[in-house]
Write a protein that holds these residues in place. Structure first.
Motif, PDB file in Angstrom:
ATOM      1  N   PRO A 289       0.994  -1.296  -0.018  1.00 37.46           N
ATOM      2  CA  PRO A 289      -0.097   0.191  -0.001  1.00 37.46           C
ATOM      3  C   PRO A 289       0.449   1.450   0.245  1.00 37.46           C
ATOM      4  CG  PRO A 289       0.463  -1.062   2.291  1.00 37.46           C
ATOM      5  CD  PRO A 289       0.747  -1.921   1.523  1.00 37.46           C
ATOM      6  N   SER A 290       0.566   2.257   0.237  1.00 39.10           N
ATOM      7  CA  SER A 290       1.004   3.762  -0.477  1.00 39.10           C
ATOM      8  C   SER A 290       1.530   4.282   0.944  1.00 39.10           C
ATOM      9  CB  SER A 290      -0.225   5.118  -0.803  1.00 39.10           C
ATOM     10  OG  SER A 290      -0.049   5.607  -0.990  1.00 39.10           O
ATOM     11  N   ASP A 291       1.349   3.716   2.139  1.00 32.17           N
ATOM     12  CA  ASP A 291       2.319   4.396   3.136  1.00 32.17           C
ATOM     13  C   ASP A 291       3.435   3.737   3.381  1.00 32.17           C
ATOM     14  OD1 ASP A 291       0.521   1.881   3.950  1.00 32.17           O
ATOM     15  OD2 ASP A 291      -0.377   2.896   5.956  1.00 32.17           O
ATOM     16  N   GLN A 292       3.437   2.521   3.424  1.00 35.76           N
ATOM     17  CA  GLN A 292       4.370   1.566   2.891  1.00 35.76           C
ATOM     18  C   GLN A 292       5.432   1.120   2.120  1.00 35.76           C
ATOM     19  OE1 GLN A 292       3.205  -3.435   3.437  1.00 35.76           O
ATOM     20  NE2 GLN A 292       1.852  -2.101   4.546  1.00 35.76           N
ATOM     21  N   ARG A 293       4.721   1.903   0.864  1.00 35.03           N
ATOM     22  CA  ARG A 293       5.731   2.519   0.557  1.00 35.03           C
ATOM     23  C   ARG A 293       6.540   3.684   0.175  1.00 35.03           C
ATOM     24  NH1 ARG A 293       1.405   1.297  -3.506  1.00 35.03           N
ATOM     25  NH2 ARG A 293       1.276   3.585  -4.488  1.00 35.03           N
ATOM     26  N   GLU A 294       5.746   4.892   0.889  1.00 39.88           N
ATOM     27  CA  GLU A 294       6.789   5.852   1.562  1.00 39.88           C
ATOM     28  C   GLU A 294       7.483   5.499   2.105  1.00 39.88           C
ATOM     29  OE1 GLU A 294       8.425   8.937   1.507  1.00 39.88           O
ATOM     30  OE2 GLU A 294       7.101   8.442  -0.398  1.00 39.88           O
ATOM     31  N   GLN A 295       6.851   4.662   3.690  1.00 43.42           N
ATOM     32  CA  GLN A 295       7.729   4.141   4.597  1.00 43.42           C
ATOM     33  C   GLN A 295       9.170   3.311   3.841  1.00 43.42           C
ATOM     34  OE1 GLN A 295       7.530   5.169   7.473  1.00 43.42           O
ATOM     35  NE2 GLN A 295       9.656   4.509   7.781  1.00 43.42           N
ATOM     36  N   TYR A 296       9.722   2.424   3.065  1.00 37.16           N
ATOM     37  CA  TYR A 296      10.463   2.069   2.367  1.00 37.16           C
ATOM     38  C   TYR A 296      11.461   3.515   1.738  1.00 37.16           C
ATOM     39  CZ  TYR A 296      12.813  -0.922  -0.965  1.00 37.16           C
ATOM     40  OH  TYR A 296      13.669  -1.790  -1.644  1.00 37.16           O
ATOM     41  N   ARG A 297      10.497   3.915   1.014  1.00 38.94           N
ATOM     42  CA  ARG A 297      11.762   5.126   0.079  1.00 38.94           C
ATOM     43  C   ARG A 297      12.448   6.073   1.654  1.00 38.94           C
ATOM     44  NH1 ARG A 297       6.419   5.921  -2.925  1.00 38.94           N
ATOM     45  NH2 ARG A 297       6.497   4.912  -4.714  1.00 38.94           N
ATOM     46  N   ALA A 298      11.912   5.993   2.608  1.00 36.34           N
ATOM     47  CA  ALA A 298      12.147   6.935   3.170  1.00 36.34           C
ATOM     48  C   ALA A 298      13.437   6.146   4.884  1.00 36.34           C
ATOM     49  CB  ALA A 298      10.885   7.436   4.615  1.00 36.34           C
ATOM     50  N   ASN A 299      13.522   5.005   4.837  1.00 34.53           N
ATOM     51  CA  ASN A 299      14.025   3.867   5.238  1.00 34.53           C
ATOM     52  C   ASN A 299      14.983   4.343   4.425  1.00 34.53           C
ATOM     53  OD1 ASN A 299      12.362   3.576   7.612  1.00 34.53           O
ATOM     54  ND2 ASN A 299      11.394   1.489   6.288  1.00 34.53           N
ATOM     55  N   GLN A 300      15.201   3.608   2.883  1.00 27.91           N
ATOM     56  CA  GLN A 300      16.205   3.958   1.745  1.00 27.91           C
ATOM     57  C   GLN A 300      17.214   5.458   1.944  1.00 27.91           C
ATOM     58  OE1 GLN A 300      17.210   3.949  -2.784  1.00 27.91           O
ATOM     59  NE2 GLN A 300      16.430   1.833  -1.562  1.00 27.91           N
ATOM     60  N   ARG A 301      16.169   6.509   1.985  1.00 25.61           N
ATOM     61  CA  ARG A 301      16.837   8.184   2.100  1.00 25.61           C
ATOM     62  C   ARG A 301      18.063   7.224   3.851  1.00 25.61           C
ATOM     63  NH1 ARG A 301      12.245   9.546  -0.100  1.00 25.61           N
ATOM     64  NH2 ARG A 301      11.470  10.145   1.833  1.00 25.61           N
ATOM     65  N   GLU A 302      17.323   7.446   4.433  1.00 24.28           N
ATOM     66  CA  GLU A 302      18.157   7.417   5.861  1.00 24.28           C
ATOM     67  C   GLU A 302      19.050   6.826   5.956  1.00 24.28           C
ATOM     68  OE1 GLU A 302      19.377   8.533   9.378  1.00 24.28           O
ATOM     69  OE2 GLU A 302      17.884   9.319   8.133  1.00 24.28           O
ATOM     70  N   ALA A 303      19.076   5.088   4.971  1.00 25.11           N
ATOM     71  CA  ALA A 303      20.234   4.358   5.151  1.00 25.11           C
ATOM     72  C   ALA A 303      21.296   4.985   4.210  1.00 25.11           C
ATOM     73  CB  ALA A 303      19.520   2.958   4.876  1.00 25.11           C
ATOM     74  N   ILE A 304      21.034   5.526   3.145  1.00 27.15           N
ATOM     75  CA  ILE A 304      22.167   6.452   2.909  1.00 27.15           C
ATOM     76  C   ILE A 304      22.908   7.490   3.192  1.00 27.15           C
ATOM     77  CG2 ILE A 304      22.552   7.139   0.542  1.00 27.15           C
ATOM     78  CD1 ILE A 304      19.652   5.913  -0.050  1.00 27.15           C
ATOM     79  N   SER A 305      21.832   8.067   3.851  1.00 31.44           N
ATOM     80  CA  SER A 305      22.445   9.551   4.080  1.00 31.44           C
ATOM     81  C   SER A 305      23.365   9.162   5.691  1.00 31.44           C
ATOM     82  CB  SER A 305      21.476  10.255   4.993  1.00 31.44           C
ATOM     83  OG  SER A 305      20.482  10.815   3.991  1.00 31.44           O
ATOM     84  N   SER A 306      23.141   7.670   5.843  1.00 29.07           N
ATOM     85  CA  SER A 306      23.991   7.839   7.628  1.00 29.07           C
ATOM     86  C   SER A 306      25.132   7.459   7.455  1.00 29.07           C
ATOM     87  CB  SER A 306      22.546   7.029   8.818  1.00 29.07           C
ATOM     88  OG  SER A 306      22.872   5.152   7.596  1.00 29.07           O
ATOM     89  N   VAL A 307      25.271   6.511   5.876  1.00 32.76           N
ATOM     90  CA  VAL A 307      26.506   5.955   5.268  1.00 32.76           C
ATOM     91  C   VAL A 307      27.751   6.672   5.454  1.00 32.76           C
ATOM     92  CG1 VAL A 307      27.947   4.137   4.212  1.00 32.76           C
ATOM     93  CG2 VAL A 307      25.577   3.451   4.989  1.00 32.76           C
ATOM     94  N   PHE A 308      26.937   8.057   4.670  1.00 35.23           N
ATOM     95  CA  PHE A 308      27.326   8.690   4.317  1.00 35.23           C
ATOM     96  C   PHE A 308      27.910  10.207   5.116  1.00 35.23           C
ATOM     97  CE2 PHE A 308      26.718   6.860  -0.073  1.00 35.23           C
ATOM     98  CZ  PHE A 308      28.126   8.007  -0.571  1.00 35.23           C
ATOM     99  N   ASP A 309      27.114  10.260   6.231  1.00 36.05           N
ATOM    100  CA  ASP A 309      26.974  10.748   7.221  1.00 36.05           C
ATOM    101  C   ASP A 309      29.007  10.130   7.591  1.00 36.05           C
ATOM    102  OD1 ASP A 309      24.896  12.879   7.248  1.00 36.05           O
ATOM    103  OD2 ASP A 309      23.889  11.771   8.615  1.00 36.05           O
ATOM    104  N   ARG A 310      28.876   9.198   7.797  1.00 32.45           N
ATOM    105  CA  ARG A 310      30.153   8.532   8.376  1.00 32.45           C
ATOM    106  C   ARG A 310      31.434   8.765   7.511  1.00 32.45           C
ATOM    107  NH1 ARG A 310      31.510   5.417  12.462  1.00 32.45           N
ATOM    108  NH2 ARG A 310      28.974   5.076  12.727  1.00 32.45           N
ATOM    109  N   TYR A 311      31.844   8.389   6.244  1.00 34.84           N
ATOM    110  CA  TYR A 311      32.612   8.291   4.813  1.00 34.84           C
ATOM    111  C   TYR A 311      32.687   9.268   4.390  1.00 34.84           C
ATOM    112  CZ  TYR A 311      32.827   3.159   6.308  1.00 34.84           C
ATOM    113  OH  TYR A 311      32.333   2.031   7.143  1.00 34.84           O
TER     114      TYR A 311
END
Length: 350
Positions: A289-311
């Motif tokens: 459903p739509s809300d789960q799709r947006e959460q999936y995208r948000a989770n990926q953005r956060e994952a990528i941001s957190s790794v680049f914050d470190r490296y």
């Protein structure tokens, strides 16, 4: 440092080779394939030339990686061919790399169009200094249900016919709804779209500029695991990283793990900026459903941001760009120079 060449643009009426260096769907879904060919002719005024692999079955292609490589090289060598386009992606293009003759490709630079598993070929061309385009493919984007998105048509025309790609703009609407290729009648009905909130930004705020490198993260992972045809690490210094994920819907923890490994390898610190394609959040195997799709995208953005914050915290990151497994499609040029300006919130090639 590799010298780069953008192959000459096509002209209306040119012949464009159709090849299957990855997988294929022409045998199983001929109605979608034929629609893609029709759009090459009627929308873009190009004449598709079907090479042998274009209509072979997926099983045949899996058993004959050398033939897939041969079609690519034959198309590049043919002086009557203006460009080369893939039928679709796949998951084993890495097996054709050993059969490619780098001299043939280097001596006959030709515009290549393909994404997903075609990341393999795009990065081999990058190593040779040849700019290629991250899409479209015949079956997926050009065989789109209903009609082509205006955004797709505009940017594909740039990739086909322009010397430089220019500025990107976010599409007004998008979809990651998969097509029902098994039902020919479904091609009459446009896919459901949703409003595009635009790009999201993270990381550094300084303007950066460099050559684009990258593609589908699952394919980058394969390439580095195999250690095949890797670039000289110093050639990535100052480059801009392109990242997107496929309809396999990898978890955000997997995305973070792969990027973390790249960080430990010393790769992430080399890039001056990052473009991230909007991830597909559903597939023909898994609907959400739509809300789960947006959460999936948000989770990926956060994952990528957190790794680049470190490296690499100074690298600006642009999220939800319209390339990869999202529609409409922007076939960004891998190997071209691109400028990212976080303050003006602009992305411009060449």
């Amino acid at each position: 440092m590799t010298e780069f060449d953008t192959p000459p643009p096509l002209e209306r009426g040119d012949r464009i080779a159709v090849v299957a260096p990855a997988s294929n769907g022409a045998k199983r879904f001929p109605h979608v394939y034929e629609l893609g060919l029709e759009r090459l002719r009627e929308v873009f005024d190009l004449e598709p030339v079907e090479y042998p692999t274009a209509t072979k079955s997926a099983d045949y292609l899996a058993d004959h990686p050398a033939e897939r490589a041969r079609d690519v090289m034959d198309a590049f060598e043919d002086p009557e061919i203006g460009g080369v386009i893939s039928t679709k992606g796949g998951n084993d293009q890495i097996r054709i790399l050993e059969h490619l003759d780098s001299d043939v490709l280097r001596e006959n630079p030709t515009r290549f169009y393909g994404y997903s598993d075609n990341t393999q070929l795009a990065l081999s061309l990058w190593n040779l200094g040849i700019v290629s385009y991250y899409g479209p493919s015949v079956i997926v984007e050009l065989g789109m249900d209903g009609q082509l998105f205006e955004h797709t048509t505009e940017y594909v025309e740039r990739a086909f016919f322009d010397d430089s790609f220019g500025a990107l703009e976010a599409a007004p609407k998008f979809t990651d709804e998969p097509g029902d290729w098994a039902d020919p009648d479904s091609l009459e009905t446009p896919r459901e779209t949703e409003s595009n909130p635009g790009w999201r930004w993270a990381g550094g705020r300084g303007t950066v500029e460099g050559r684009l490198w990258g593609g589908c993260l699952e394919i980058l992972d394969q390439r580095y695991l195999a250690g095949r045809d890797l670039p000289n690490p110093t050639d990535l210094d100052g480059a801009i990283l392109a990242l997107e994920t496929s309809e396999q819907l990898p978890t955000h923890t997997w995305v973070a793990g792969v990027l973390r490994a790249f960080g430990e390898r010393g790769l992430l610190e080399r890039f001056d900026g990052v473009l991230v394609g909007r991830p597909a959040a559903r597939s023909h195997l898994e609907d959400t459903p739509s809300d789960q799709r947006e959460q999936y995208r948000a989770n990926q953005r956060e994952a990528i941001s957190s790794v680049f914050d470190r490296y690499n915290p100074d690298a600006p990151i642009v999220f939800d760009v319209d390339f990869g497994h999202t529609y409409p499609t922007t076939p960004i040029p891998i190997g071209a120079r691109v400028e990212i300006d976080p303050k003006a919130e602009t992305v411009r090639f060449d």
